[in-house]
Design an enzyme around this catalytic site. Sequence first.
Site, mmCIF file in Angstrom:
data_model
loop_
_atom_site.group_PDB
_atom_site.id
_atom_site.type_symbol
_atom_site.label_atom_id
_atom_site.label_comp_id
_atom_site.label_asym_id
_atom_site.label_seq_id
_atom_site.Cartn_x
_atom_site.Cartn_y
_atom_site.Cartn_z
ATOM 1 N N HIS A 13 0.579 -1.007 0.055
ATOM 2 C CA HIS A 13 -0.399 0.160 -0.445
ATOM 3 C C HIS A 13 0.893 1.109 -0.300
ATOM 4 O O HIS A 13 1.490 1.430 0.865
ATOM 5 C CB HIS A 13 -1.033 0.220 1.619
ATOM 6 C CG HIS A 13 -2.122 -0.983 1.036
ATOM 7 N ND1 HIS A 13 -3.409 -0.352 1.683
ATOM 8 C CD2 HIS A 13 -2.629 -1.929 0.350
ATOM 9 C CE1 HIS A 13 -4.353 -1.179 1.350
ATOM 10 N NE2 HIS A 13 -3.526 -2.578 0.249
ATOM 11 N N TYR A 44 -9.531 6.260 6.662
ATOM 12 C CA TYR A 44 -9.267 6.273 8.131
ATOM 13 C C TYR A 44 -10.322 7.360 7.831
ATOM 14 O O TYR A 44 -10.577 8.381 7.640
ATOM 15 C CB TYR A 44 -8.335 7.220 8.484
ATOM 16 C CG TYR A 44 -7.027 5.786 8.854
ATOM 17 C CD1 TYR A 44 -6.579 4.779 8.217
ATOM 18 C CD2 TYR A 44 -6.641 5.416 10.469
ATOM 19 C CE1 TYR A 44 -5.626 4.261 8.015
ATOM 20 C CE2 TYR A 44 -6.261 4.009 10.729
ATOM 21 C CZ TYR A 44 -5.631 4.046 9.641
ATOM 22 O OH TYR A 44 -4.522 2.587 9.798
ATOM 23 N N LYS A 53 0.361 0.211 14.711
ATOM 24 C CA LYS A 53 1.672 0.045 15.624
ATOM 25 C C LYS A 53 2.002 -0.913 16.144
ATOM 26 O O LYS A 53 3.229 -1.349 16.856
ATOM 27 C CB LYS A 53 2.397 1.604 15.827
ATOM 28 C CG LYS A 53 2.641 3.319 14.896
ATOM 29 C CD LYS A 53 3.620 2.531 14.455
ATOM 30 C CE LYS A 53 3.740 3.714 13.018
ATOM 31 N NZ LYS A 53 3.440 2.530 12.286
ATOM 32 N N TYR A 59 3.869 6.883 10.339
ATOM 33 C CA TYR A 59 2.506 5.381 9.528
ATOM 34 C C TYR A 59 3.425 4.159 8.647
ATOM 35 O O TYR A 59 3.784 3.119 9.494
ATOM 36 C CB TYR A 59 1.730 6.213 8.901
ATOM 37 C CG TYR A 59 0.507 5.498 8.533
ATOM 38 C CD1 TYR A 59 -0.357 5.025 9.089
ATOM 39 C CD2 TYR A 59 0.852 4.017 7.328
ATOM 40 C CE1 TYR A 59 -1.541 4.309 9.494
ATOM 41 C CE2 TYR A 59 -0.383 3.560 7.257
ATOM 42 C CZ TYR A 59 -1.356 3.332 8.413
ATOM 43 O OH TYR A 59 -2.559 2.456 8.119
ATOM 44 N N PRO A 113 -4.938 1.277 18.149
ATOM 45 C CA PRO A 113 -4.916 0.673 17.389
ATOM 46 C C PRO A 113 -4.908 1.740 16.278
ATOM 47 O O PRO A 113 -4.257 1.550 14.372
ATOM 48 C CB PRO A 113 -5.969 -0.565 16.863
ATOM 49 C CG PRO A 113 -6.795 0.091 17.862
ATOM 50 C CD PRO A 113 -5.790 0.327 19.119
HETATM 51 C C1 PHB Z 1 -6.469 -3.614 10.685
HETATM 52 O O1 PHB Z 1 -6.436 -4.002 9.294
HETATM 53 O O2 PHB Z 1 -6.974 -4.574 11.923
HETATM 54 C C2 PHB Z 1 -5.736 -2.586 10.765
HETATM 55 C C3 PHB Z 1 -5.516 -1.776 10.361
HETATM 56 C C4 PHB Z 1 -4.932 -0.427 10.085
HETATM 57 C C5 PHB Z 1 -4.730 -0.349 11.065
HETATM 58 C C6 PHB Z 1 -5.712 -1.220 12.577
HETATM 59 C C7 PHB Z 1 -6.120 -1.842 12.387
HETATM 60 O O3 PHB Z 1 -4.966 1.669 12.370
#
Ligand code: PHB
Length: 395
Positions: A76, A205, A301, A389, A297
Site C-alpha cells: 500500500h 480512516y 503500530k 505511518y 490501534p
Molecule cells: C487492521 O486491518 O486490523 C488495522 C489496520 C490499520 C489500523 C488498525 C487495524 O490502523
Amino acid sequence: MPTTQHIPVVIIGAGPAGLLLGQLLYKAGIDNIILEQRSPDYVLSRIRAGVLEQVSMDLLRQAGAAKNMDAHGLHHHGIELLFGGQRHRIDLHGLTGGKYVMVYGQTEVTRDLMEVRAAEGLTTVYEALHVQPRDYDSGHPRVRYEKDGELHEIHCDFIAGCDGFHGASRASIAPERIRHFEKVYPFGWLGLMSDTPPVSEELIYANSERGFALCSQRSLTRSRYYLQVPLTDKVENWTDEAFWDELKRRLDPEARERLMTGPSIEKSIAPLRSYVAEPMRFGRMFLAGDAAHIVPPTGAKGLNLAASDVGYLARAFVDYYQNKSTHGIDQYSEQCLRRVWKAERFSWWMTTLMHSFPEEGAFHTKVQEAELDYVVNSRAASTSLAENYVGLPMR
Ligand code: PHB
Ligand code: APR
C-alpha cells in the site's frame, strides 16, 4: 522434584513477538525454547492488526518467515483520511522517498512463524501453565512451569518476556522497580471481518460526526472494518446489519455506494489504551511487545513495535554470544523506549485526530477540524504523518 534442563534463552509467550524472536535467535545459532499458556488454535484464533512497516517486513525476511507475506501481502502506497464528507489521500510513498506498508494480517504472520519454527524442529511448549520467571537478578535465571500435571524447570542465561499485556513476566517484577504510564480512551473499537472485497483499494480512516470508522482489509476478498463505539456497548447487541448501517452512515457517498456487505466471520470489541512500562530490562529478564507497551490501534503500530523490540533484543543476544559484549543488552531498554515513545506519541495523536470526543466540547471539535485541514493541505504536516505511518527507522 521438577525435571530440569539448560537452554540459553527462554521465551515466554508465542505471540508474534516471542515467535519472531525465537526465529531470529535460531538463525543466529542461539538455542531457545518458547513457553505458551494457550493452544496453537487459540493463538491463531485471535484477530488483530494487519499493517506491516518496512522494519517488520525486513525482520520477517531475516527470520526466514516472509515467503507467504511476499507472495500474498498487499503493497500500500497511500491511505485516505475522510472528514467533512470528503476523502483526502496521503501519499505515503511519495512523501517518504519511496516507502510503503504491507497489508498482511497478524494471524497470518503468526501462522507463518509457527510453521517455520515447526519445520526447523524447534520446541514450543503449548499449554504451559503457571509459568514463573525466577532469579533473573542473579547470574542463574530459571523458569518454572507445569505441563500435563508435571512440574518443569529450565535454567537459562536470559528470559524474554513476550507474554503480552496480561503476562507473567511483568507481573513478577517488584512494584517499586517499575513505572507505568497509562492513558485510557473513553471508547472502544467494534471490529468486523467479512469475506467481501474491500470498499476501496487503500485504507480509509474516517472522522465523522457519528464517530470514527476504519475500512481495512486482509486481501482482495477479505475486509476488516471498525467502528468507534461507547465502552458500554456489548458485541452481542450489534447485529451485522446494524454494523453495516452504521458504517455506511460514517462514510462518504461514493464509499457508501460501493460498500459490499456480507455475513461477519468475526466480530469483537476492544478498548483503546496507551501504556508503557519502564524500564524494559530487569537483570537477565527483558520485556518485549505488548508485555511492555500498548498503543491504540489507530496508528497500526502494535505489531510493528513488538517486531522492532525483538529486533533489538535478538541483536543484543547475538552481540553477547558472538562478541562477548554486553553493550546491546545494556542499551536494550533505552533503545527500545526511544522508539516506543515515538510510536506512542503518533498513535495517541492519530487517535485524538480521528475520533469523536463529545465530552471535550465544541472547542476541541473546531481544533480537530483545523488540524485535519492542516494535515492534508500542508506538505510538512502530511510528511510527518506519512513518515510515522510507514515507520521510523530502527537505529
Ligand atoms: C487492521 O486491518 O486490523 C488495522 C489496520 C490499520 C489500523 C488498525 C487495524 O490502523
Ligand atoms: N505464560 C505463557 N504465555 C503467556 C502468558 C503466561 N503467563 N500470558 C500470556 N501468554 C501468551 C499469550 O497467550 C499470547 O499468545 O503470550 C502471548 C502474547 O502474545 P501477544 O498478546 O500477541 O503479544 P505480542 O507477541 O507482544 O504481540 C503484540 O499483538 O496485541 C497485539 O497489537 C498488538 O499487534 C500487537 C501484537
